[in-house]
Design a protein around this motif. Structure first.
Motif, PDB file in Angstrom:
ATOM      1  N   VAL A 490      -1.658   8.238 -13.097  1.00 42.67           N
ATOM      2  CA  VAL A 490      -0.947   8.523 -11.850  1.00 42.67           C
ATOM      3  C   VAL A 490      -1.821   8.157 -10.658  1.00 42.67           C
ATOM      4  O   VAL A 490      -1.363   7.517  -9.701  1.00 42.67           O
ATOM      5  N   ALA A 493      -2.065   4.431 -10.322  1.00 40.07           N
ATOM      6  CA  ALA A 493      -0.835   3.861  -9.777  1.00 40.07           C
ATOM      7  C   ALA A 493      -0.792   4.013  -8.260  1.00 40.07           C
ATOM      8  O   ALA A 493      -0.417   3.077  -7.541  1.00 40.07           O
ATOM      9  N   LEU A 494      -1.190   5.179  -7.766  1.00 36.42           N
ATOM     10  CA  LEU A 494      -1.200   5.410  -6.321  1.00 36.42           C
ATOM     11  C   LEU A 494      -2.188   4.468  -5.630  1.00 36.42           C
ATOM     12  O   LEU A 494      -1.873   3.880  -4.581  1.00 36.42           O
ATOM     13  N   LEU A 497      -0.732   0.897  -5.590  1.00 36.68           N
ATOM     14  CA  LEU A 497       0.319   0.723  -4.596  1.00 36.68           C
ATOM     15  C   LEU A 497      -0.248   0.592  -3.191  1.00 36.68           C
ATOM     16  O   LEU A 497       0.233  -0.223  -2.391  1.00 36.68           O
ATOM     17  N   TRP A 532       8.710   4.139  -1.139  1.00 37.80           N
ATOM     18  CA  TRP A 532       8.382   4.469  -2.533  1.00 37.80           C
ATOM     19  C   TRP A 532       6.911   4.820  -2.695  1.00 37.80           C
ATOM     20  O   TRP A 532       6.553   5.672  -3.513  1.00 37.80           O
ATOM     21  N   LEU A 533       6.055   4.199  -1.890  1.00 37.59           N
ATOM     22  CA  LEU A 533       4.638   4.594  -1.891  1.00 37.59           C
ATOM     23  C   LEU A 533       4.489   6.043  -1.426  1.00 37.59           C
ATOM     24  O   LEU A 533       3.708   6.817  -2.007  1.00 37.59           O
ATOM     25  N   ALA A 536       5.330   8.243  -4.204  1.00 33.79           N
ATOM     26  CA  ALA A 536       4.263   8.247  -5.213  1.00 33.79           C
ATOM     27  C   ALA A 536       3.149   9.200  -4.800  1.00 33.79           C
ATOM     28  O   ALA A 536       2.602   9.948  -5.628  1.00 33.79           O
ATOM     29  N   TRP A 539       4.418  12.805  -5.268  1.00 30.69           N
ATOM     30  CA  TRP A 539       4.449  13.252  -6.659  1.00 30.69           C
ATOM     31  C   TRP A 539       3.063  13.328  -7.290  1.00 30.69           C
ATOM     32  O   TRP A 539       2.827  14.158  -8.171  1.00 30.69           O
ATOM     33  N   ALA A 540       2.137  12.493  -6.841  1.00 28.41           N
ATOM     34  CA  ALA A 540       0.765  12.613  -7.348  1.00 28.41           C
ATOM     35  C   ALA A 540       0.181  13.971  -6.977  1.00 28.41           C
ATOM     36  O   ALA A 540      -0.415  14.662  -7.817  1.00 28.41           O
ATOM     37  N   PHE A 567       7.122   8.634 -12.160  1.00 27.94           N
ATOM     38  CA  PHE A 567       6.168   7.555 -12.418  1.00 27.94           C
ATOM     39  C   PHE A 567       6.603   6.684 -13.601  1.00 27.94           C
ATOM     40  O   PHE A 567       6.320   5.479 -13.617  1.00 27.94           O
ATOM     41  N   LEU A 571       9.610   4.745 -10.112  1.00 24.85           N
ATOM     42  CA  LEU A 571       8.656   3.994  -9.292  1.00 24.85           C
ATOM     43  C   LEU A 571       8.817   2.486  -9.443  1.00 24.85           C
ATOM     44  O   LEU A 571       8.290   1.719  -8.643  1.00 24.85           O
TER      45      LEU A 571
END
Length: 595
Positions: A490, A493-494, A497, A532-533, A536, A539-540, A567, A571
């Protein structure tokens, strides 16, 4: 089917108490040293009681009845007047306003939460009082001492309602085309003449007076937006011995796709008596105070629509039994030979999870923006106030456009859960679809928000605020890695992005001089990618907090499930919008012809 909206108080508490840790900031503000999460919870509970008992029951009936226009007067649906009186008596219009003018001086964060509930319960009813906060902020910042004395407290407390009169038949987004005239009169007053359209609450029976904020041109004004001035024009002119009717009238109300219980008026000003707000030819700057406040409220309308749609859909899907299904753990108690609630079918689970992960992520970001506004107004250090103001300015157009687009999409997805019943008024979801669509249009269309974000908030700023924001995101990613190692993917991914948005931004900045149309061509996809970022990031942090919660309960378990779904599934929307932005960078758009 009977449906009753229930404010998502548990999730609101999670965002305010855990995700934001709002109380830590409140302790640094002298006016809020006695404000704690328990008090905030009581405020939200009372607000929830008001919207559930007073507003939600009027939503469907108001839509069916609509507003009536007869001989220049507008009558709102049954129950709207009584609900508005209860709203004023409860002190809700003055929640976050200055105590100097009758307000309660509570955080904007709580007002953001209130507006989510109001929009979810009865968007049409909210429309008329929805501009109160922005109008009072505009008057407080730019009004003369006399105007503040005569009008501000009555607006703050809700005794009088306000409008925002911008649009004319020939001038929508392009305000430079406005023709309404203002001519100096006696004792510092002006005579306002012109027509305005699409004026929410231009005429109604909720308050005895309506205060119009009107953009108009002085005789010697330059052309374009630089020649606009802002004027306060009341329906009734205050004064002794009795108020006098001003020469401003409603010529009619629009028949609309949705929000039928909200009067959208055509207004005529015939040498109406008004007063200048702020400086001559600087009206747009004054009006932007009102518009910026309204844009975050509109963003929360998107959250409210999505929440209402989710609640309707999950309730129906849990009751509607259709077809057999292969039911996965942990709900194997259902007999595979018998029909099951459609909430268990994979297609429906997918739709429901899509809506849920969006609305809960947006709630966190919307409340976060509200807290940045509080920090910008109240933080003891000037550097922190300035940075918070920049963050709020950057994030507001994203929230307005992204949240409202998702609000409409979520309502449409929720309607799909109902099948054919969703198309029938009795089930309520078709009204949510209709009502939610307009939020993408007013207070600056979503296309205008995207252009504002990319050209003014990113390119003109040389990406400084964007970089500072991404630094916060990377700090969160580091915290996730450190505190919850199993969520390393996670965090990565953040971080990825952030890097990809930075790379796209850099390419746009590099090519803009040789291709001036470029930012306007890709702005919509860029904003969606940014949105969407933001989710993210939301949610992180939510996953980190929910995983490590001391009192781990069913709520936190559910939060973890929803975050992992985001995720794993949702995403991917980022990649889609990123690819479209990259195509827009590489290729020009064709021109349409009618051949």
């Amino acid at each position: 089917m009977t449906f009753s909206y229930h404010a998502p108080l548990r999730d609101m508490r999670f965002v305010i108490e855990e995700w934001l840790d709002a109380e830590s900031f409140w302790r640094t503000v002298p006016a809020w040293t006695d404000l704690d999460t328990q008090t905030a919870q009581q405020v939200l509970e009372e607000a929830a009681r008001f919207v559930t008992e007073q507003l939600a029951p009027l939503n469907s009936t108001g839509d069916l009845q609509g507003c009536r226009f007869e001989q220049g007067a507008v009558t709102t649906p049954d129950g709207f007047q009584e609900a508005y009186r209860a709203y004023v008596e409860g002190g809700w219009p003055a929640l976050a306003a200055s105590s100097t003018y009758g307000g309660q001086d509570l955080p904007q964060l709580l007002e953001v939460a209130l507006h989510e509930m109001l929009a979810a319960a009865n968007h049409a009813w909210l429309m008329s009082p929805g501009l109160t906060h922005g109008a009072s902020a505009c008057l407080q910042a730019h009004g003369s001492a006399a105007l503040k004395h005569d009008f501000l407290e009555k607006i703050v407390t809700g005794e009088w309602l306000t409008t925002m009169c911008l649009t004319e038949p020939q001038a929508g987004t392009d305000l430079g085309l406005l023709r309404t005239k203002a001519v100096p009169a006696v004792e510092g007053a002006y005579r306002i003449t012109g027509s305005k359209i699409f004026i929410t609450g231009g005429e109604h029976d909720l308050t005895e007076n309506i205060v119009h904020m009107v953009l108009a041109r002085l005789p010697d004004a330059p052309s374009g937006t630089r020649g606009l001035s802002l004027f306060l024009v009341p329906k009734w002119l205050p004064g002794a011995p009795e108020p006098k009717r001003n020469s401003v009238h409603c010529d009619g109300i629009e028949k609309k796709m949705g929000l039928k219980a909200s009067p959208t008026c055509t207004m005529q000003f015939d040498e109406a008596h008004g007063w200048l707000i702020g400086e001559p030819n600087r009206g747009l700057a004054a009006m932007f105070v009102m518009m910026n406040a309204a844009r975050l409220q509109v963003a929360m309308q998107g959250v409210g629509h999505a929440e209402c749609a989710w609640q309707r859909a999950i309730e129906y899907a849990s009751e509607r039994v259709q077809m057999r299904a292969v039911v996965p753990p942990p709900v194997r108690q259902y007999d595979p030979r018998q029909p099951v609630p459609i909430a268990l079918h994979p297609a429906m689970r997918r739709l429901l999870m899509d809506v849920r992960c969006v609305v809960e992520g947006e709630r966190a970001i919307g409340y976060w923006i509200g807290q940045w506004i509080d920090i910008a107004a109240r933080h003891p250090e000037s550097n922190a106030r300035q940075q918070a103001e920049r963050f709020a300015s950057l994030l507001t157009p994203v929230a307005k456009a992204f949240f409202t687009a998702n609000g409409f999409d979520s309502a449409s997805s929720a309607l799909q859960v109902f099948g054919g019943y969703g198309y029938i008024h009795e089930y309520g979801i078709e009204q949510t679809v209709r009502d939610s669509r307009v939020s993408m249009l007013y207070e600056g269309t979503n296309e205008i928000q995207a252009i504002d974000l990319l050209t003014r908030k990113v390119i003109d700023d040389n990406g400084k605020t964007l970089d500072a924001l991404f630094a916060l995101f990377r700090t969160e990613a580091a915290s996730v890695k450190d505190q919850v190692p199993e969520l390393r993917h996670v965090a990565e991914a953040l971080e990825r992005l952030c890097g990809e948005v930075s790379a796209v931004t850099g390419t746009i900045v590099e090519k803009v001089n040789e291709d001036p149309e470029l930012p306007y061509r890709v702005a919509g996809d860029y904003l969606a990618m940014f949105g969407w970022l933001l989710l993210a990031f939301a949610w992180a942090r939510s996953l980190r907090l929910a995983t490590r919660a001391v009192s781990r309960d069913a709520f936190h378990e559910s939060k973890c499930v929803t975050g992992r779904y985001f995720f794993d599934y949702k995403l991917v929307e980022f990649e889609h919008r990123k690819r479209l932005a990259e195509i827009g960078i590489q290729r020009t758009l064709p021109y349409l012809n009618q051949g």
